[in-house]
Design an enzyme around this catalytic site. Sequence first.
Site, PDB file in Angstrom:
ATOM      1  N   ASN A   1       0.818  -1.233   0.000  1.00 60.64           N
ATOM      2  CA  ASN A   1       0.000   0.000   0.000  1.00 60.64           C
ATOM      3  C   ASN A   1       0.847   1.277   0.000  1.00 60.64           C
ATOM      4  O   ASN A   1       0.726   2.136   0.854  1.00 60.64           O
ATOM      5  CB  ASN A   1      -1.021   0.004   1.150  1.00 60.64           C
ATOM      6  CG  ASN A   1      -0.382  -0.049   2.537  1.00 60.64           C
ATOM      7  OD1 ASN A   1       0.779  -0.411   2.682  1.00 60.64           O
ATOM      8  ND2 ASN A   1      -1.157   0.301   3.552  1.00 60.64           N
TER       9      ASN A   1
ATOM     10  N   ASP B   1       3.436  -5.562  11.835  1.00 59.58           N
ATOM     11  CA  ASP B   1       2.545  -4.590  11.181  1.00 59.58           C
ATOM     12  C   ASP B   1       3.034  -3.154  11.441  1.00 59.58           C
ATOM     13  O   ASP B   1       2.233  -2.232  11.634  1.00 59.58           O
ATOM     14  CB  ASP B   1       1.086  -4.760  11.623  1.00 59.58           C
ATOM     15  CG  ASP B   1       0.100  -4.064  10.677  1.00 59.58           C
ATOM     16  OD1 ASP B   1       0.532  -3.568   9.607  1.00 59.58           O
ATOM     17  OD2 ASP B   1      -1.094  -3.996  11.012  1.00 59.58           O
TER      18      ASP B   1
HETATM   19  O1  DOR Z   1      -3.174  -0.245  11.313  1.00 55.03           O
HETATM   20  C1  DOR Z   1      -2.939  -0.453  10.147  1.00 55.03           C
HETATM   21  N1  DOR Z   1      -2.134   0.346   9.429  1.00 55.03           N
HETATM   22  N2  DOR Z   1      -3.527  -1.478   9.558  1.00 55.03           N
HETATM   23  C2  DOR Z   1      -3.447  -1.677   8.245  1.00 55.03           C
HETATM   24  O2  DOR Z   1      -3.986  -2.647   7.781  1.00 55.03           O
HETATM   25  C3  DOR Z   1      -2.725  -0.729   7.377  1.00 55.03           C
HETATM   26  C4  DOR Z   1      -1.697  -0.022   8.134  1.00 55.03           C
HETATM   27  C5  DOR Z   1      -1.116   1.163   7.412  1.00 55.03           C
HETATM   28  O3  DOR Z   1      -0.769   1.036   6.236  1.00 55.03           O
HETATM   29  O4  DOR Z   1      -0.941   2.199   8.045  1.00 55.03           O
HETATM   30 ZN    ZN Z   2      -0.520  -4.004   7.651  1.00 55.22          ZN
END
Ligand code: DOR
Ligand code: ZN
Length: 431
Positions: free
Chosen positions: A95, A306
């Site tokens: 992303n 994450d």
């Molecule tokens: O907390 C999150 N942040 N969850 C996600 O799925 C995306 C991520 C982000 O790209 O900041």
């Molecule tokens: Zn993520």
Amino acid sequence: MSRVLIRGGRVLDPANDHDAVADVLIEEDRVLEVGPDLSAENAEVVEAAGKWVAPGFVDLHVHLREPGLEYKEDLASGGRAAVAGGFTSICCMANTDPVNDDPSVTKYILDRAAKDSPARIFPIAAATRRLAGEVMTEMSALKDAGAVAFSDDGETIMDAAVMRSVLEYSKLVDAPVVIHAEDCGLRADGVVNEGRMSTRLGLPGNPVEAEEIHVARDIRLARLTGARLHVGHVSSGGSVGLIRQAKEEGLSVTAEVTPHHLSLTEEVTEGFDTSTKMAPPLRTQGDVETLRKALADGVIDCVATDHAPHATYEKDVEFTAAPCGVLGLETAFGVVNDMVRQGEISPLELMRRMSTTPARIFGLEGGSLSSGSVADLVLLDPETVWVYDPTEGFSKSRNSPWGGSELTGQVFATFVAGRLVYQAGRGVLVR
Ligand code: DOR
Ligand code: ZN
């Protein structure tokens, strides 16, 4: 010929079920030998008495923001944060801007990472174009360009037929698919767990069912297709039961849990601190307990951070308006080491969940100290107490829920391909 002897540490090598005091001899970029009293001839010696010596951590889920959002993080700063946290390999989500849905982006990430990052970086490509959940990406070309897995993480693939096709094609290219399991309709504009806290704080809730429904759906689609499904950031205890069943059935289903979902509950959102806002949200004490047991018994295979950096000006807004995500790389070990301290998991098994197993899930080198394997290692001080200050970290961002917290367990040194790339007190040593 460069040689390094790491002497007298507690060598935790899950790949060989090795947990004993020993020396590790590295030659060039490879592990030469693990054993007692190895010769230090022609070797630089690193004294490791009292430390754990393990294969470097492997993180299957980070957001490095390059290309396009470099003000939050880039491959250089993310790579430095990684090695400071003991991670020698990290896998970055798609992303970015542009999205990593085209081989040119995958190659760009790999080229820049090779120049800029002290950690190995492996791109995860998008499963659908622009992460829109509609049209599949060219998986074969992306895999050829170097993608190690596919994911629309950050977005959920809502159309089950699209998800089915993604899984079918992922099988053809023999790569795992990582799911972001959050039903968009049920989640709606929810910003915290739906329950006691959402009611008390008057914030829109995001129910565990939003996750569980997609975990259940995608397990069924994994059964239908025979594909390798990896469940990203499990937050709900209910998902654990579904994953356990899938494994008992013999499906190719694996799962990860974040340090924040293992250690924090929705209660920490009491003060509306946006550094406690992420997707999926923090849940209840019951969920935390179930997740910890699941990691210990292996139903959840691994820890993934994450790591999701966001700029301070983006997070310094009202809770509902702030972006989701928290830093994770530099605090991961200090946070999850609490499970060892509480007697919930052995040091060897924790190292397995942070290194050997994630490497195996994505088919990466590392996660082993067998002779001939890559010399990616971490040295840990499991008893050292320290206070984390995100302003002194290597990430470009500061959005951590552990700022000012006391953590027990610190990274002492990190080696990538036989080179010392991080040492406590000295910082990142290359690039
Ligand atoms: O907390 C999150 N942040 N969850 C996600 O799925 C995306 C991520 C982000 O790209 O900041
Ligand atoms: Zn993520």
